[in-house]
Write an enzyme that holds these catalytic residues in place. Structure first.
Site, PDB file in Angstrom:
ATOM      1  N   TYR A  85      43.077  50.560  36.129  1.00 35.27           N
ATOM      2  CA  TYR A  85      44.452  49.760  35.938  1.00 35.27           C
ATOM      3  C   TYR A  85      44.702  49.255  34.707  1.00 35.27           C
ATOM      4  O   TYR A  85      45.647  48.751  34.310  1.00 35.27           O
ATOM      5  CB  TYR A  85      44.277  48.694  36.961  1.00 35.27           C
ATOM      6  CG  TYR A  85      44.168  48.982  38.441  1.00 35.27           C
ATOM      7  CD1 TYR A  85      44.367  50.181  38.947  1.00 35.27           C
ATOM      8  CD2 TYR A  85      43.473  48.004  39.233  1.00 35.27           C
ATOM      9  CE1 TYR A  85      44.171  50.442  40.312  1.00 35.27           C
ATOM     10  CE2 TYR A  85      43.516  48.235  40.733  1.00 35.27           C
ATOM     11  CZ  TYR A  85      43.738  49.396  41.058  1.00 35.27           C
ATOM     12  OH  TYR A  85      43.554  49.803  42.380  1.00 35.27           O
ATOM     13  N   HIS A 131      36.594  55.118  42.985  1.00 31.67           N
ATOM     14  CA  HIS A 131      37.963  54.920  43.315  1.00 31.67           C
ATOM     15  C   HIS A 131      38.513  56.269  44.112  1.00 31.67           C
ATOM     16  O   HIS A 131      39.351  55.848  44.875  1.00 31.67           O
ATOM     17  CB  HIS A 131      38.609  55.087  41.774  1.00 31.67           C
ATOM     18  CG  HIS A 131      39.919  54.348  41.811  1.00 31.67           C
ATOM     19  ND1 HIS A 131      40.245  53.514  40.658  1.00 31.67           N
ATOM     20  CD2 HIS A 131      40.882  54.192  42.625  1.00 31.67           C
ATOM     21  CE1 HIS A 131      41.590  53.024  41.044  1.00 31.67           C
ATOM     22  NE2 HIS A 131      41.941  53.354  42.119  1.00 31.67           N
TER      23      HIS A 131
END
Length: 330
Positions: free
Chosen positions: A72, A154
């Site tokens: 991110y 992830h």
């Protein structure tokens, strides 16, 4: 039980959701991914600069659980905010439940995600264990802390990969490294994201000593994953819902059925969705840049959806996804 939150009043009066190891996670977390990945006519990718204003607002609204990720690009922003709060004596480290994720595959060429924050799982000759340890060390540095509350893998492999054997070996290596970090208490809990039942079963067959405590998957009224949620709950794995509002896509926030249900309780669509998820035993990760909406998203503990209303929402499922289907990664 080992509780996060310190002396700070939790926005979640239920005390949160307990993981298999007894660690308590606040039932609502603040999603730390900013940008666009649903509208192909606009810039596609992460916009971490939006975090500078969002994090102080989320803290003011009452969030203690922050769901971050290396990919991110917002770990530094969160670390800077927490550091300033601690420097001023307003907060302690225990006031925050910090989550980050490692192992995001390379994004498609049109999506703007730093190649340094992602990697190709199946890079020939890469020491995957060392890569994870190095990236974890980077995350600690960016966040400015010595320990992460919850560390997640992830994705289960490279997007578009068809090499099941290689992906499976990569997952085995990464998970063994996560277990290593957990054993030395660098992290308080470990889990995964975007895993299918098959991924879990293979991990177990490949010698995992610890079952992932969390599986963060896309769950919304339009993407309900009923069988997967049921299976996880039966196996002691806590479901976490990302994109609970379908990232604003697909018309979910204007759904007439949910609007109608909300009117009965004096609640908006977002609040109804988050309450529906809470009653299904899911941790949710709503995201907003607006203080009023941030506060509103936390106000879901003063009403209970009836069984009839839960069933009405259950009928809205259409397998609408805003992110890749994990089943596409063998």
């Amino acid at each position: 039980a080992d509780k996060a939150g310190g002396d700070r009043k939790q926005a979640d009066p239920t005390g949160g959701v307990a993981l298999a190891n007894g660690l308590t996670v606040p039932a609502l977390g603040f999603g730390c991914a900013f940008g666009n990945w649903t509208d192909s006519t606009k810039f596609s990718g992460f916009l971490p600069e939006k975090a500078w204003s969002a994090f102080p607002l989320a803290d003011k609204a009452g969030y203690t659980h922050f769901d971050c990720a290396r990919a991110y690009g917002t770990e530094r922003h969160l670390g800077t905010f927490i550091g300033r709060e601690m420097m001023a004596g307003r907060r302690k480290r225990t006031d925050f439940f910090l989550v980050t994720k490692l192992g995001h595959p390379l994004a498609p060429p049109h999506v703007n995600i730093s190649h340094k924050n992602t990697f190709k799982f199946l890079t020939p000759g890469m020491d995957l264990r060392q890569k994870i340890l190095d990236d974890f060390d980077d995350s600690l540095t960016r966040l400015g802390v010595g320990q992460i509350d919850l560390l997640l893998l992830h994705w289960p492999g490279d997007f578009g990969s068809k090499d099941k054997k290689a992906n499976r070996m990569a997952r085995k290596t990464i998970w063994a490294t996560f277990e290593e970090l957990y054993k030395k208490q660098a992290v308080r809990a470990i889990g995964v994201c975007n895993f299918t039942k098959e991924h879990f079963e293979e991990l177990k067959e490949d010698g995992a000593k610890i079952t992932p405590m969390v599986n963060q998957i896309e769950i919304s009224p339009y993407c309900q994953q009923k069988e997967m949620v049921q299976w996880m709950k039966g196996n002691g794995i806590v479901p976490e819902a990302y994109a609970p509002f379908a990232s604003g896509a697909g018309g979910l926030l204007k759904d007439p059925v949910i609007i109608e249900i909300g009117k009965q309780y004096g609640k908006n669509v977002g609040q109804v969705i988050l309450r529906w998820l809470f009653q299904r035993g899911c941790i949710s990760l709503p995201k907003s840049s607006n203080l009023k909406r941030m506060k509103g998203n936390l106000e879901i503990f003063d009403f209970v959806l009836s069984q009839k209303d839960m069933e009405k929402i259950a009928s809205l499922d259409k397998n609408f996804r805003t992110c890749p289907d994990p089943k596409s990664i063998p």
